[in-house]
Design a protein around this motif. Structure first.
Motif, PDB file in Angstrom:
ATOM      1  N   ASN A   1      90.607  65.301 143.980  1.00  0.00           N
ATOM      2  CA  ASN A   1      91.819  64.509 143.817  1.00  0.00           C
ATOM      3  C   ASN A   1      92.748  64.658 145.020  1.00  0.00           C
ATOM      4  OD1 ASN A   1      92.660  62.940 141.282  1.00  0.00           O
ATOM      5  ND2 ASN A   1      94.582  63.686 142.101  1.00  0.00           N
ATOM      6  N   GLU A   2      92.246  65.195 146.105  1.00  0.00           N
ATOM      7  CA  GLU A   2      93.108  65.424 147.259  1.00  0.00           C
ATOM      8  C   GLU A   2      92.577  64.760 148.518  1.00  0.00           C
ATOM      9  OE1 GLU A   2      93.872  69.623 147.488  1.00  0.00           O
ATOM     10  OE2 GLU A   2      95.012  69.567 145.635  1.00  0.00           O
ATOM     11  N   PHE A   3      91.867  63.643 148.343  1.00  0.00           N
ATOM     12  CA  PHE A   3      91.316  62.939 149.488  1.00  0.00           C
ATOM     13  C   PHE A   3      91.517  61.445 149.317  1.00  0.00           C
ATOM     14  CE2 PHE A   3      89.185  66.946 149.368  1.00  0.00           C
ATOM     15  CZ  PHE A   3      89.163  67.325 150.705  1.00  0.00           C
ATOM     16  N   LYS A   4      91.673  60.748 150.440  1.00  0.00           N
ATOM     17  CA  LYS A   4      91.829  59.302 150.434  1.00  0.00           C
ATOM     18  C   LYS A   4      91.005  58.715 151.569  1.00  0.00           C
ATOM     19  CE  LYS A   4      96.004  59.600 153.264  1.00  0.00           C
ATOM     20  NZ  LYS A   4      97.451  59.474 153.273  1.00  0.00           N
ATOM     21  N   VAL A   5      90.725  57.415 151.460  1.00  0.00           N
ATOM     22  CA  VAL A   5      89.994  56.703 152.501  1.00  0.00           C
ATOM     23  C   VAL A   5      90.711  55.394 152.800  1.00  0.00           C
ATOM     24  CG1 VAL A   5      87.724  57.696 152.019  1.00  0.00           C
ATOM     25  CG2 VAL A   5      88.443  55.646 150.815  1.00  0.00           C
ATOM     26  N   ASN A   6      90.539  54.911 154.012  1.00  0.00           N
ATOM     27  CA  ASN A   6      91.088  53.637 154.440  1.00  0.00           C
ATOM     28  C   ASN A   6      90.445  52.529 153.608  1.00  0.00           C
ATOM     29  OD1 ASN A   6      91.402  51.154 155.930  1.00  0.00           O
ATOM     30  ND2 ASN A   6      91.952  52.379 157.717  1.00  0.00           N
ATOM     31  N   VAL A   7      91.239  51.622 153.086  1.00  0.00           N
ATOM     32  CA  VAL A   7      90.716  50.536 152.252  1.00  0.00           C
ATOM     33  C   VAL A   7      89.838  49.588 153.055  1.00  0.00           C
ATOM     34  CG1 VAL A   7      91.382  48.496 150.913  1.00  0.00           C
ATOM     35  CG2 VAL A   7      92.567  50.633 150.569  1.00  0.00           C
ATOM     36  N   VAL A   8      90.252  49.278 154.272  1.00  0.00           N
ATOM     37  CA  VAL A   8      89.529  48.304 155.089  1.00  0.00           C
ATOM     38  C   VAL A   8      88.228  48.883 155.625  1.00  0.00           C
ATOM     39  CG1 VAL A   8      89.658  46.881 157.171  1.00  0.00           C
ATOM     40  CG2 VAL A   8      91.666  47.152 155.720  1.00  0.00           C
ATOM     41  N   ASN A   9      88.242  50.130 156.060  1.00  0.00           N
ATOM     42  CA  ASN A   9      87.065  50.754 156.650  1.00  0.00           C
ATOM     43  C   ASN A   9      86.887  52.162 156.077  1.00  0.00           C
ATOM     44  OD1 ASN A   9      84.887  51.250 158.289  1.00  0.00           O
ATOM     45  ND2 ASN A   9      86.120  51.720 160.101  1.00  0.00           N
ATOM     46  N   PRO A  10      86.445  52.274 154.820  1.00  0.00           N
ATOM     47  CA  PRO A  10      86.391  53.593 154.174  1.00  0.00           C
ATOM     48  C   PRO A  10      85.289  54.489 154.748  1.00  0.00           C
ATOM     49  CG  PRO A  10      85.476  51.917 152.733  1.00  0.00           C
ATOM     50  CD  PRO A  10      86.018  51.202 153.932  1.00  0.00           C
ATOM     51  N   ASP A  11      85.668  55.684 155.149  1.00  0.00           N
ATOM     52  CA  ASP A  11      84.710  56.689 155.597  1.00  0.00           C
ATOM     53  C   ASP A  11      84.634  57.741 154.491  1.00  0.00           C
ATOM     54  OD1 ASP A  11      83.195  58.658 156.749  1.00  0.00           O
ATOM     55  OD2 ASP A  11      84.421  58.837 158.568  1.00  0.00           O
ATOM     56  N   LYS A  12      83.715  57.549 153.546  1.00  0.00           N
ATOM     57  CA  LYS A  12      83.620  58.433 152.387  1.00  0.00           C
ATOM     58  C   LYS A  12      83.040  59.795 152.731  1.00  0.00           C
ATOM     59  CE  LYS A  12      82.654  54.359 149.743  1.00  0.00           C
ATOM     60  NZ  LYS A  12      81.607  53.681 148.996  1.00  0.00           N
TER      61      LYS A  12
ATOM     62  N   ASN B   1      83.839  61.480 155.561  1.00  0.00           N
ATOM     63  CA  ASN B   1      84.932  62.229 156.180  1.00  0.00           C
ATOM     64  C   ASN B   1      86.274  61.711 155.686  1.00  0.00           C
ATOM     65  OD1 ASN B   1      83.270  63.820 158.077  1.00  0.00           O
ATOM     66  ND2 ASN B   1      82.794  61.797 158.895  1.00  0.00           N
ATOM     67  N   PRO B   2      86.588  61.924 154.413  1.00  0.00           N
ATOM     68  CA  PRO B   2      87.856  61.406 153.882  1.00  0.00           C
ATOM     69  C   PRO B   2      89.055  62.169 154.469  1.00  0.00           C
ATOM     70  CG  PRO B   2      86.780  62.793 152.272  1.00  0.00           C
ATOM     71  CD  PRO B   2      85.830  62.659 153.417  1.00  0.00           C
ATOM     72  N   ILE B   3      90.222  61.596 154.300  1.00  0.00           N
ATOM     73  CA  ILE B   3      91.463  62.165 154.809  1.00  0.00           C
ATOM     74  C   ILE B   3      92.096  63.026 153.723  1.00  0.00           C
ATOM     75  CG2 ILE B   3      93.754  61.593 155.693  1.00  0.00           C
ATOM     76  CD1 ILE B   3      92.417  58.818 156.480  1.00  0.00           C
ATOM     77  N   ALA B   4      92.469  64.246 154.060  1.00  0.00           N
ATOM     78  CA  ALA B   4      93.101  65.145 153.089  1.00  0.00           C
ATOM     79  C   ALA B   4      94.518  64.658 152.773  1.00  0.00           C
ATOM     80  CB  ALA B   4      93.149  66.562 153.637  1.00  0.00           C
ATOM     81  N   ASP B   5      94.860  64.667 151.496  1.00  0.00           N
ATOM     82  CA  ASP B   5      96.213  64.322 151.040  1.00  0.00           C
ATOM     83  C   ASP B   5      96.396  64.967 149.680  1.00  0.00           C
ATOM     84  OD1 ASP B   5      98.581  63.203 150.104  1.00  0.00           O
ATOM     85  OD2 ASP B   5      98.128  61.207 150.890  1.00  0.00           O
ATOM     86  N   ASP B   6      97.269  65.957 149.597  1.00  0.00           N
ATOM     87  CA  ASP B   6      97.435  66.690 148.335  1.00  0.00           C
ATOM     88  C   ASP B   6      98.503  66.096 147.426  1.00  0.00           C
ATOM     89  OD1 ASP B   6      99.712  67.426 149.702  1.00  0.00           O
ATOM     90  OD2 ASP B   6      99.474  69.578 149.372  1.00  0.00           O
ATOM     91  N   SER B   7      98.897  64.843 147.676  1.00  0.00           N
ATOM     92  CA  SER B   7      99.933  64.217 146.842  1.00  0.00           C
ATOM     93  C   SER B   7      99.405  63.024 146.058  1.00  0.00           C
ATOM     94  CB  SER B   7     101.113  63.783 147.718  1.00  0.00           C
ATOM     95  OG  SER B   7     100.718  62.779 148.621  1.00  0.00           O
ATOM     96  N   LEU B   8      98.141  63.097 145.640  1.00  0.00           N
ATOM     97  CA  LEU B   8      97.508  61.968 144.942  1.00  0.00           C
ATOM     98  C   LEU B   8      97.361  62.189 143.443  1.00  0.00           C
ATOM     99  CD1 LEU B   8      94.695  61.273 147.560  1.00  0.00           C
ATOM    100  CD2 LEU B   8      96.921  60.156 147.375  1.00  0.00           C
TER     101      LEU B   8
END
Length: 138
Positions: A86-97, A99-106
């Motif tokens: 629950n702490e990762f996100k990906v770009n909607v247009v070009n998702p890199d599943k 190597n997702p981006i860390a984000d602990d506010s999701l």
């Protein structure tokens, strides 16, 4: 939300609510923050809506990467149907599943019916909150 009211759109394809809340795990003692919290109310409804969770900065729109396929990074949690992060996100247009981006506010929920709530419902409403699953409708 107060009792005895309905939040109604024209139809779920044309009435889209974009939720852009952020919340860290157990911030202020809460596991997550909710967009619609039906807690101890009566006769409440959501109708003809699409409620979609997105994370946006000044340039890019992201989707949470909550539920991974077996060939993607993740860790299993006992009792869960799939690996959960629950702490990762990906770009909607070009998702890199991979190597997702860390984000602990999701830690955000969309709709919850709780407590003594009764005679409340969601009808013709789609909930879209992660990239892997297209939608959940009720």
């Amino acid at each position: 939300m107060r009792s005895d009211s309905v939040f109604r759109g024209e139809d779920k394809n044309n009435t889209i609510i974009i939720v852009r809340l952020n919340h860290k795990w157990k911030e202020n003692g809460q596991r997550k923050i909710l967009a619609f919290n039906f807690d101890n109310v009566e006769n409440k409804g959501l109708e003809n809506l699409t409620i979609k969770y997105q994370v946006k900065d000044s340039i890019v729109t992201y989707q949470p990467l909550d539920c991974n396929n077996d060939d993607e990074p993740g860790e299993s949690i006992s009792g869960e149907t799939c690996p959960f992060r629950n702490e990762f996100k990906v770009n909607v247009v070009n998702p890199d599943k991979v190597n997702p981006i860390a984000d602990d506010s999701l830690y955000v929920g969309l709709v919850r019916f709780y407590g003594t709530t009764k005679n409340s419902y969601g009808n013709s409403t789609s909930l879209i909150f992660m990239l892997q699953v297209d939608e959940h409708s009720f």
